[in-house]
Design a protein around this motif. Structure first.
Motif, short mmCIF file in Angstrom:
data_model
loop_
_atom_site.label_atom_id
_atom_site.label_comp_id
_atom_site.label_asym_id
_atom_site.label_seq_id
_atom_site.Cartn_x
_atom_site.Cartn_y
_atom_site.Cartn_z
N UNK A 4 -2.14 4.58 5.02
CA UNK A 4 -1.56 3.84 3.76
C UNK A 4 0.20 3.99 3.72
N UNK A 5 1.06 5.03 4.51
CA UNK A 5 2.26 5.14 4.30
C UNK A 5 2.93 4.08 5.06
N UNK A 6 2.34 3.37 5.82
CA UNK A 6 2.74 2.43 6.70
C UNK A 6 2.99 0.92 6.10
N UNK A 7 2.07 0.79 4.80
CA UNK A 7 2.22 -0.47 4.06
C UNK A 7 3.72 -0.42 3.50
N UNK A 8 4.28 -1.88 3.85
CA UNK A 8 5.62 -2.07 3.10
C UNK A 8 5.69 -1.74 1.75
N UNK A 9 6.78 -0.95 1.40
CA UNK A 9 6.82 -0.63 -0.05
C UNK A 9 7.09 -1.84 -1.02
N UNK A 10 6.64 -1.60 -2.07
CA UNK A 10 6.90 -2.47 -3.22
C UNK A 10 8.28 -2.67 -3.34
N UNK A 11 8.60 -3.82 -3.67
CA UNK A 11 10.02 -4.00 -4.33
C UNK A 11 10.20 -4.01 -5.68
N UNK A 12 11.33 -3.32 -6.61
CA UNK A 12 11.30 -3.48 -7.91
C UNK A 12 12.68 -4.14 -8.16
N UNK A 13 12.65 -4.91 -9.57
CA UNK A 13 13.90 -5.64 -9.82
C UNK A 13 14.86 -4.73 -10.37
N UNK A 14 16.15 -5.00 -10.45
CA UNK A 14 17.19 -4.22 -11.16
C UNK A 14 16.93 -3.99 -12.58
N UNK A 15 17.16 -2.96 -13.10
CA UNK A 15 17.00 -2.71 -14.55
C UNK A 15 17.75 -3.57 -15.53
N UNK A 16 17.24 -4.14 -16.29
CA UNK A 16 17.83 -5.22 -17.27
C UNK A 16 17.26 -4.71 -18.53
N UNK A 17 17.83 -5.39 -19.37
CA UNK A 17 17.40 -4.97 -20.99
C UNK A 17 15.96 -4.99 -21.15
N UNK A 18 15.20 -6.10 -20.31
CA UNK A 18 13.78 -5.97 -20.63
C UNK A 18 13.32 -5.00 -19.58
N UNK A 19 11.79 -4.59 -20.08
CA UNK A 19 11.16 -3.70 -19.19
C UNK A 19 11.09 -3.96 -17.68
N UNK A 20 11.25 -3.24 -16.83
CA UNK A 20 11.35 -3.17 -15.28
C UNK A 20 9.74 -3.77 -15.12
N UNK A 21 10.04 -4.77 -14.33
CA UNK A 21 8.66 -4.96 -13.63
C UNK A 21 8.69 -5.04 -12.21
N UNK A 22 7.57 -4.62 -11.63
CA UNK A 22 7.33 -4.28 -10.23
C UNK A 22 6.66 -5.72 -9.61
#
Length: 295
Positions: A275-293
């Motif tokens: 499972x570690x070999x799965x490509x990591x999830x990317x995340x948006x940069x932090x903004x005023x709105x809640x961070x979404x994955x």
């Protein structure tokens, strides 16, 4: 012959002597009484007091702590100890260092003693000889020094070892939704990555456990990412998990290039579905709105 076999079993496993002398009550891990006691225990023994303990150590930095936890994972896997022992080892290590300041050269000794205490506490682990463990940890201390540190840790913690860890909650959270083996491995991969992150020390074990489930579902695209059943069972809404999940996602993205890669290499094995070999999830940069994955 049966009596002889029983005596041999007692000799091979001294813990069975204790079990034969004391009848421990059967615990229903899904009962409301157990959940209530667990929540009260987390509130009382929670890690909130550990929030900034590394700031009081001039020599034990987050990097030093991460390297020691990495070593704990390696030794734990080599000795095939129970999963609970790893989490309890890290808990004992952090709790002790939150109460006492030790020089960096003794931090490794604290880690080894924490593992020995945790393995003795778990009923499913083999009995570890101190001499053997000292060799595996590559320590040069005498047995007297080791015993002195063990007693010091137990005295400082007031023999309070029955504290919740993320693993305590994962046992329940994994079974809220139907979980296949790959998802379960992914959840435990994130939970062991969490042990390495000093920024998560301040968070409650139940929140970390719920975030591991959330991060795993994000990575494996299990929609919806957070169900009503999970929210009801964990008592956490999805927005409450985003900060911790973001830290776990970042840890996954850094794992392949880190020299502290015990967890990554462990969960790259076939037995853990790689499972570690799965490509990591990317995340948006932090903004005023809640961070979404972003999956």
């Amino acid at each position: 012959m049966e009596a002889l076999c029983n005596l041999l079993q007692l000799w091979l496993n001294p813990r069975s002597i204790i079990n034969s002398l004391f009848k421990f009550p059967t615990i229903n891990y899904y009962s409301s009484e157990y959940k209530t006691n667990l929540n009260q225990n987390e509130t009382r023994e929670g890690k909130i007091q550990l929030c900034n303990y590394l700031t009081s150590h001039s020599s034990i930095t987050p990097r030093v702590r991460a390297s020691l936890v990495n070593l704990m994972v390696e030794v734990h896997q080599k000795l095939r100890l129970s999963p609970e022992t790893l989490y309890l080892t890290v808990s004992i290590f952090d709790r002790f260092l939150s109460k006492e300041t030790v020089p960096m050269e003794e931090a490794k000794l604290v880690g080894m003693c924490a593992m020995h205490i945790a393995s003795n506490y778990g009923v499913f682990d083999p009995l570890l000889e101190l001499q053997e463990l000292t060799v595996i940890w590559m320590l040069t201390y005498t047995i007297r020094d080791v015993l002195r540190m063990k007693n010091r840790i137990l005295k400082r913690l007031e023999l309070s070892l029955n504290v919740p860890t993320p693993h305590t909650y994962l046992f329940r959270y994994i079974n809220i939704e139907r979980t296949d083996h790959e998802t379960e491995c992914m959840i435990y991969f994130f939970s062991e990555l969490a042990l390495m992150q000093h920024s998560l020390i301040k968070m409650c074990p139940s929140l970390i456990a719920a975030s591991c489930v959330h991060a795993a579902r994000c990575r494996l695209k299990k929609y919806p990412l957070w169900t009503e059943a999970l929210q009801g069972g964990t008592k956490y809404s999805e927005p409450q998990l985003l900060e911790c999940t973001g830290i776990l996602v970042e840890a996954h993205s850094q794992a392949p290039k880190s020299i502290l890669n015990a967890v990554y290499e462990k969960y790259s094995l076939d037995k853990f579905k790689k499972v570690a070999l799965h490509a990591p999830v990317s995340s948006t940069s932090r903004t005023a709105e809640p961070t979404r994955l972003l999956v």
